[in-house]
Design a protein around this motif. Structure first.
Motif, PDB file in Angstrom:
ATOM      1  N   TYR A 165       0.669  -0.684   0.571  1.00  0.00           N
ATOM      2  CA  TYR A 165      -0.109   0.628  -0.013  1.00  0.00           C
ATOM      3  C   TYR A 165       0.994   1.548  -0.376  1.00  0.00           C
ATOM      4  CZ  TYR A 165      -3.586  -3.369   1.483  1.00  0.00           C
ATOM      5  OH  TYR A 165      -3.917  -4.800   1.480  1.00  0.00           O
ATOM      6  N   ASP A 166       0.938   1.682  -0.650  1.00  0.00           N
ATOM      7  CA  ASP A 166       2.243   2.814  -1.295  1.00  0.00           C
ATOM      8  C   ASP A 166       1.261   3.820  -2.694  1.00  0.00           C
ATOM      9  OD1 ASP A 166       4.190   3.747  -2.750  1.00  0.00           O
ATOM     10  OD2 ASP A 166       5.555   3.393  -0.798  1.00  0.00           O
ATOM     11  N   HIS A 167       2.467   4.899  -2.321  1.00  0.00           N
ATOM     12  CA  HIS A 167       1.092   5.574  -3.846  1.00  0.00           C
ATOM     13  C   HIS A 167       2.445   6.077  -4.314  1.00  0.00           C
ATOM     14  CE1 HIS A 167       3.009   9.945  -2.510  1.00  0.00           C
ATOM     15  NE2 HIS A 167       3.730   9.078  -1.325  1.00  0.00           N
ATOM     16  N   GLY A 168       3.185   5.395  -4.742  1.00  0.00           N
ATOM     17  CA  GLY A 168       3.568   5.629  -5.598  1.00  0.00           C
ATOM     18  C   GLY A 168       4.218   3.862  -6.517  1.00  0.00           C
ATOM     19  N   THR A 169       2.866   3.285  -6.286  1.00  0.00           N
ATOM     20  CA  THR A 169       3.449   1.814  -6.950  1.00  0.00           C
ATOM     21  C   THR A 169       2.021   1.086  -7.813  1.00  0.00           C
ATOM     22  OG1 THR A 169       2.722   0.404  -4.691  1.00  0.00           O
ATOM     23  CG2 THR A 169       4.636   0.661  -4.929  1.00  0.00           C
ATOM     24  N   MET A 170       1.221   2.216  -7.270  1.00  0.00           N
ATOM     25  CA  MET A 170      -0.476   1.913  -8.698  1.00  0.00           C
ATOM     26  C   MET A 170       0.635   1.514  -9.558  1.00  0.00           C
ATOM     27  SD  MET A 170      -0.339   5.039  -6.309  1.00  0.00           S
ATOM     28  CE  MET A 170      -0.179   6.180  -7.703  1.00  0.00           C
ATOM     29  N   PHE A 171       0.830   2.217 -10.620  1.00  0.00           N
ATOM     30  CA  PHE A 171       1.647   1.670 -11.058  1.00  0.00           C
ATOM     31  C   PHE A 171       2.283   0.844 -11.957  1.00  0.00           C
ATOM     32  CE2 PHE A 171      -1.205   6.551 -11.533  1.00  0.00           C
ATOM     33  CZ  PHE A 171      -2.474   5.614 -10.948  1.00  0.00           C
ATOM     34  N   TYR A 172       3.008   0.191 -11.305  1.00  0.00           N
ATOM     35  CA  TYR A 172       3.413  -0.911 -11.545  1.00  0.00           C
ATOM     36  C   TYR A 172       2.321  -1.717 -10.793  1.00  0.00           C
ATOM     37  CZ  TYR A 172       6.496  -4.655  -9.842  1.00  0.00           C
ATOM     38  OH  TYR A 172       7.091  -5.961  -9.632  1.00  0.00           O
TER      39      TYR A 172
END
Length: 311
Positions: A165-172
């Motif tokens: 749950y990280d706002h830098g990994t969604m589009f990974y």
């Protein structure tokens, strides 16, 4: 004079600044599934996935309050029609979830969005940090299949070294789950490090975006996304901190609010099916300029969606 104030306490009536602040002063509803509407505005006060400065959980409220400054205009300049004569919009308030449980947030948001879409309505999400886009995309995938993504941001959010749950990994994660097609997607305003080789997404970085005209940028975007269903997500840190200081991870060198609005208006004609505006952190804002930018961007997106509907 007697009887003049019979409706003095009728809470169904309001002036611009009275009672609960809703987006553009649209009706506040408890159950959006049974209400007649075209679009549901839905807040997600969540920032547990933030890696920088916290506070985006207060973003939905700030955006709604700033939108009051826009609600007096019967039609938003320079559009030539009145939005609310063509699109019925309701505000369903904020998602209720266990605020200390990111997994609960993800499951509840996906389920709520799925139910709203099943009811035949479109959804405008107000964040909250950018992680909220991932459960929203999971819901949209059930209704629209694999989508193209138009992503305004300073960061690609394709990093694989964060937590679940990280706002830098969604589009990974989103391409791996088949939610979006990177080859048909475009990221605008990027100005932080990312692994360019094998990135997959089309990128118009901030330096390019600042040098190109809005029409040139939109021409590239439309060629990339084609006729695919499009989900548009706008991280407010795409704007330069001069225009949006109130965000968790500000990065100098971004685009102006004027250019962002010109790009959005020119996106009329794309197959826009979903949208969100995220990462407003009002504790770091000044004179509500970040919240006002976010509210204006959200309103412009609604005009684009409506223009497509009535075309």
């Amino acid at each position: 004079m007697k009887g003049q104030f019979n409706d003095l306490f009728n809470k169904e009536d309001y002036s611009l600044y009275s009672n609960a602040m809703t987006f553009m002063r649209r009706p506040l509803v408890k159950n959006p599934l049974v209400e007649k509407a075209d679009v549901v505005v839905f807040g997600v006060p969540f920032d547990m996935a933030t890696s920088g400065r916290s506070g985006a959980r207060m973003g939905p409220d700030a955006i709604r309050r700033a939108s009051v400054n826009l609600s007096w205009e019967s039609k938003k300049f320079p559009w030539d029609f009145k939005l609310f004569e063509h699109t019925q919009i309701i505000d369903a308030g904020d998602l209720v979830f266990d605020c200390g449980d990111a997994k609960d947030l993800a499951l509840r948001l996906e389920a709520a969005a799925d139910q709203i879409l099943k009811s035949g309505k479109m959804l405008l999400g107000l964040g909250g940090d950018h992680f909220i886009t991932l459960p929203l995309l999971r819901a949209y995938k059930k209704h629209y299949g694999e989508m193209a993504l138009i992503h305004f941001d300073a960061h690609t959010d394709t990093y694989n070294n964060g937590s679940r749950y990280d706002h830098g990994t969604m589009f990974y994660h989103a391409p791996k789950e088949g939610l979006i097609d990177p080859a048909s997607s475009v990221q605008i305003g990027i100005r932080t490090e990312y692994k360019q080789q094998g990135h997959g997404f089309n990128v118009i970085n901030a330096m390019q975006a600042n040098d190109l005209s809005a029409d040139q940028i939109v021409s590239q975007i439309k060629e990339i996304v084609g006729n695919k269903p499009v989900y548009l997500t706008f991280d407010i840190d795409c704007l330069d901190p001069a225009f949006a200081p109130g965000t968790g991870t500000p990065v100098c060198g971004g685009i102006s609010s004027d250019k962002a609005l010109k790009i959005i208006r020119a996106l009329k004609g794309i197959n826009l099916v979903g949208m969100d505006v995220v990462e407003v952190s009002p504790a770091y804002d000044h004179s509500e300029i970040t919240a006002l930018a976010a509210a204006t961007i959200a309103l412009e997106l609604l005009y684009v969606w409506t223009a497509n509907k009535i075309a």
